[in-house]
Design a protein around this motif. Structure first.
Motif, PDB file in Angstrom:
ATOM      1  N   PRO A   9      18.264 -18.019  -1.147  1.00 20.69           N
ATOM      2  CA  PRO A   9      16.898 -18.501  -0.917  1.00 20.69           C
ATOM      3  C   PRO A   9      16.714 -19.234   0.409  1.00 20.69           C
ATOM      4  O   PRO A   9      15.631 -19.239   0.954  1.00 20.69           O
ATOM      5  CB  PRO A   9      16.637 -19.435  -2.097  1.00 20.69           C
ATOM      6  N   GLY A  10      17.742 -19.834   0.998  1.00 20.86           N
ATOM      7  CA  GLY A  10      17.574 -20.597   2.236  1.00 20.86           C
ATOM      8  C   GLY A  10      17.908 -19.794   3.491  1.00 20.86           C
ATOM      9  O   GLY A  10      18.038 -20.358   4.578  1.00 20.86           O
ATOM     10  N   ALA A  11      18.030 -18.500   3.371  1.00 21.08           N
ATOM     11  CA  ALA A  11      18.435 -17.675   4.519  1.00 21.08           C
ATOM     12  C   ALA A  11      17.305 -17.575   5.532  1.00 21.08           C
ATOM     13  O   ALA A  11      16.125 -17.674   5.206  1.00 21.08           O
ATOM     14  CB  ALA A  11      18.829 -16.289   4.036  1.00 21.08           C
ATOM     15  N   ARG A  12      17.683 -17.382   6.774  1.00 20.96           N
ATOM     16  CA  ARG A  12      16.698 -17.220   7.853  1.00 20.96           C
ATOM     17  C   ARG A  12      16.186 -15.780   7.898  1.00 20.96           C
ATOM     18  O   ARG A  12      16.801 -14.873   7.359  1.00 20.96           O
ATOM     19  CB  ARG A  12      17.322 -17.590   9.189  1.00 20.96           C
TER      20      ARG A  12
END
Length: 117
Positions: free
Chosen positions: A99-102
């Motif tokens: 979920p926190g990927a760029r």
């Protein structure tokens, strides 16, 4: 010292024509030919400049495969709407598993379609 006024040429007899130096005619012809060649060269350069994209880019609208062929989830996106409401750019949004990927934007080259990338 006072300047003298130019002497008028003597009148020509009836029926005689003025003789033109042939070197002048050759120079005038060469200058005309040079200007014509320069204009032709400039025209060819302009036409090549206007049509050079056709030599390099051969885009295709055919999409032969999608990320689904590689087992990836994707969403088709379209943006860059013009005045007629038609989208000008299209692509695929491939979400990440974390979920926190760029987000990365990948642009394909101009010699095929997005499926070739």
């Amino acid at each position: 010292m006072a300047k003298r006024a130019p002497q008028p040429s003597p009148p020509r007899p009836q029926g005689q024509f003025e003789i033109v130096d042939p070197r002048w005619l050759l120079k005038a012809g060469a200058a005309t030919l040079g200007v014509a060649l320069l204009c032709a060269y400039a025209t060819l350069c302009f036409l090549f400049y206007q049509g050079q994209w056709q030599f390099v880019l051969h885009p295709s609208r055919a999409v032969t495969q999608t990320p689904a062929a590689l087992g990836m989830q994707f969403e088709s996106v379209r943006f860059g709407v013009d005045a007629t409401g038609t989208p000008q750019l299209s692509g695929w949004l491939i979400p990440s598993d974390s979920p926190g990927a760029r987000t990365a934007l990948m642009l394909h080259s101009g010699d095929g379609s997005i499926s070739d990338a």
